[in-house]
Design a protein around this motif. Structure first.
Motif, PDB file in Angstrom:
ATOM      1  N   PHE A 225      12.594  17.463  21.100  1.00 38.20           N
ATOM      2  CA  PHE A 225      12.055  18.162  20.163  1.00 38.20           C
ATOM      3  C   PHE A 225      10.636  18.132  19.958  1.00 38.20           C
ATOM      4  CE2 PHE A 225      16.237  19.789  18.625  1.00 38.20           C
ATOM      5  CZ  PHE A 225      16.107  20.953  18.430  1.00 38.20           C
ATOM      6  N   THR A 226       9.339  18.725  20.161  1.00 34.57           N
ATOM      7  CA  THR A 226       8.036  17.812  19.496  1.00 34.57           C
ATOM      8  C   THR A 226       8.013  17.382  18.286  1.00 34.57           C
ATOM      9  OG1 THR A 226       7.303  19.452  21.734  1.00 34.57           O
ATOM     10  CG2 THR A 226       5.788  18.245  20.076  1.00 34.57           C
ATOM     11  N   PHE A 227       8.831  18.745  17.493  1.00 37.26           N
ATOM     12  CA  PHE A 227       8.452  18.125  16.014  1.00 37.26           C
ATOM     13  C   PHE A 227       9.810  18.489  15.349  1.00 37.26           C
ATOM     14  CE2 PHE A 227       4.797  20.773  17.734  1.00 37.26           C
ATOM     15  CZ  PHE A 227       3.441  19.585  17.319  1.00 37.26           C
ATOM     16  N   PRO A 228      10.350  17.333  15.267  1.00 36.72           N
ATOM     17  CA  PRO A 228      11.888  17.154  14.671  1.00 36.72           C
ATOM     18  C   PRO A 228      11.635  17.668  13.674  1.00 36.72           C
ATOM     19  CG  PRO A 228      11.076  15.148  15.686  1.00 36.72           C
ATOM     20  CD  PRO A 228      10.492  15.803  16.516  1.00 36.72           C
TER      21      PRO A 228
ATOM     22  N   GLY B  60       5.957  16.898  10.185  1.00 33.39           N
ATOM     23  CA  GLY B  60       4.994  17.447  11.734  1.00 33.39           C
ATOM     24  C   GLY B  60       5.309  18.754  12.022  1.00 33.39           C
ATOM     25  N   ALA B  61       6.015  19.450  11.469  1.00 27.04           N
ATOM     26  CA  ALA B  61       6.751  21.008  11.903  1.00 27.04           C
ATOM     27  C   ALA B  61       5.528  21.501  10.937  1.00 27.04           C
ATOM     28  CB  ALA B  61       7.989  21.663  11.643  1.00 27.04           C
ATOM     29  N   LEU B  62       5.589  21.286   9.811  1.00 26.20           N
ATOM     30  CA  LEU B  62       4.024  21.587   8.997  1.00 26.20           C
ATOM     31  C   LEU B  62       3.289  22.026   9.115  1.00 26.20           C
ATOM     32  CD1 LEU B  62       5.332  20.271   4.945  1.00 26.20           C
ATOM     33  CD2 LEU B  62       5.736  22.873   6.320  1.00 26.20           C
ATOM     34  N   THR B  63       2.150  20.381   9.616  1.00 28.83           N
ATOM     35  CA  THR B  63       1.061  20.029  10.058  1.00 28.83           C
ATOM     36  C   THR B  63       1.296  21.401  11.192  1.00 28.83           C
ATOM     37  OG1 THR B  63       1.572  18.005   9.120  1.00 28.83           O
ATOM     38  CG2 THR B  63      -0.307  18.485  10.602  1.00 28.83           C
TER      39      THR B  63
END
Length: 301
Positions: A285-288, A292-295
């Motif tokens: 995952f790049t955004f675990p 990070g997912a929100l950004t």
């Protein structure tokens, strides 16, 4: 993966659109199956609720990806809309699977959308792909939806089911509605906030689908959710931190049930879903994490 010809149904949706952009950027030839009159040379019209699909539409395709279906969260769940949800997914999948099975030169892989709704209410209990289906409309739908792909499987085509979680994206899905509320300072937890939300960044959703396409030997169900599901309360707090807004408001469960009807169960229900098989297959995952997912979602063009 070498340059391939890939058919994508549901190419105008949130996930399908992002997948098509990713594939075309890497030089793949994409055939987009659309329900309206074609507007571009890469589009082919089809009726996902029709009785059949001309196999010639898929001729020469190395991969078929089916992400088509009426939005689960787009309307209140009346009996009529639940019928539309079911027909758009089950009949569309069956049409594609039967067309694939009839081809002399079959695609190497059929990726068919599904949802973490397969597991229903899990409470605090974490589940992976070995868990049985839950009870209720969504689990029953997912079982029928996945079952409709049987003709492709029986014809020997490697078939993958993507049981997707809540996709974190600015342009649609649950977060497409949440971001404006939180930016306005009107965001807050839903119900008691203790229910688990299993999410995935749009970037990772697309990367996972491509990983499943490219990795020989992978078949069956894969949970497309980040490794560490969070409660609605924790996600609400993260939204406040990332957007620098207060999260004082709450939406009581009775209000949600009044406004959303049966669909409120999907918002208030707890689904603690883990991507066991995806991680075992070597996906990274790049955004675990949720921040990070929100950004990443806020940085989408």
């Amino acid at each position: 993966m070498e340059r391939s010809r890939i058919a994508v149904a549901g190419a105008s949706g949130l996930i399908g659109g992002a997948l098509v952009r990713s594939l075309t950027a890497d030089g793949h030839e994409v055939v987009r199956l659309v329900r309206r009159a074609p507007r571009a040379k890469d589009e082919v019209r089809w009726d996902p609720e029709g009785k059949s699909l001309d196999p010639a539409v898929l001729a020469g395709c190395d991969v078929v990806v089916n992400l088509a279906g009426a939005g689960v969260g787009d309307h209140r769940w009346t009996d009529a809309y639940k019928t539309r949800i079911r027909r758009s997914r089950v009949l569309g999948t069956a049409a594609l699977a039967e067309a694939i099975a009839e081809l002399d030169e079959k695609p190497g892989v059929f990726v068919n959308g599904s949802a973490m709704g397969y597991y229903g209410e899990t409470g605090d209990r974490a589940v992976d792909e070995s868990a049985p289906p839950g009870a209720g409309f969504l689990p029953e739908l997912c079982v029928e939806w996945e079952g409709a792909a049987a003709p492709a499987q029986e014809a020997g085509v490697r078939t993958v089911f993507t049981r997707t979680g809540l996709v974190v994206a600015r342009g649609g899905g649950a977060w497409g509605r949440l971001f404006p509320l939180f930016r306005a300072g009107l965001g807050g937890r839903m119900g008691d906030g203790r229910q688990y939300w299993s999410y995935i960044a749009l970037h990772d959703e697309v990367a996972a689908i491509r990983h499943l396409i490219d990795t020989d030997g992978l078949s069956g169900p894969f949970n497309l959710t980040a490794p560490h599901p969070l409660t609605n309360r924790e996600i609400t707090a993260a939204m406040g931190r990332v957007l620098h807004r207060p999260t004082l408001f709450t939406v009581p469960a009775p209000v949600l049930r009044t406004v959303l009807g049966e669909m409120a169960g999907d918002v208030l229900g707890s689904a603690r879903v883990l991507p066991g098989r995806l991680l075992e297959s070597g996906f990274t995952f790049t955004f675990p994490d949720i921040e990070g997912a929100l950004t990443a979602a806020l940085a989408e063009p």
